[in-house]
Design an enzyme around this catalytic site. Structure first.
Site, short mmCIF file in Angstrom:
data_model
loop_
_atom_site.label_atom_id
_atom_site.label_comp_id
_atom_site.label_asym_id
_atom_site.label_seq_id
_atom_site.Cartn_x
_atom_site.Cartn_y
_atom_site.Cartn_z
CB CYS A 92 -0.91 -0.05 1.23
SG CYS A 92 -1.77 1.49 1.60
CB CYS A 125 0.34 1.71 4.11
SG CYS A 125 -1.39 1.21 4.05
#
Length: 154
Positions: free
Chosen positions: A69, A72
């Site tokens: 991600c 993230c």
């Protein structure tokens, strides 16, 4: 419980009673001797997640993330910087949703990054999307200030 707080060791998971008049940031685990706080988020597996959120008297801020991600990965340094600001009044942990799929599913995680705030063993706040350090700290403190008194850190 006015005389002490329960703080879960990030190393061995032992529950430590820390006197309320002693600085928790300087505390060491009575079982393994490790520092109770490092100023950095703790990478937690399912068992450590359950112990931290369920047994600690201090609030726990959880970053649910995954290695693939992009947002993230962008938020990771901000979450780490937030740990240096919020500890020892709050424990910050990272839960990898790829590795801990069962926990993420049980939590109803639909998108990442998602932050969850626990106090008194219960989730009291949730937000999705990447944030900078100031936003993370501000959101966590705001959620805690809105929580019923029974769920706040002593």
């Amino acid at each position: 419980m006015s005389g002490s707080r329960q703080i879960v060791c990030p190393g061995c998971g032992a529950v430590n009673r820390v006197p309320a008049d002693k600085p928790a940031g300087a505390g060491k685990c009575g079982k393994c001797g490790n520092a109770l706080f490092s100023g950095k988020p703790l990478d937690a597996d399912a068992e450590m997640f359950a112990r931290q959120t369920g047994r600690s008297d201090i609030p726990v801020l959880v970053d649910v993330w995954a290695s693939w991600c992009g947002p993230c990965r962008m938020m990771a340094p901000a979450f780490e910087a937030a740990a240096a600001i919020l500890e020892p009044d709050m424990r910050l942990i990272k839960l990898n949703s790829e590795v801990e799929q069962e926990v993420a599913g049980r939590l109803g995680i639909r998108g990442i990054p998602t932050m969850l705030l626990y106090a008194g063993g219960r989730e009291i706040g949730r937000i999705s999307g990447a944030m900078n350090t100031q936003q993370i700290v501000g959101w966590a403190r705001d959620q805690l200030s809105r929580a019923p008194a029974a769920h706040k850190a002593s």
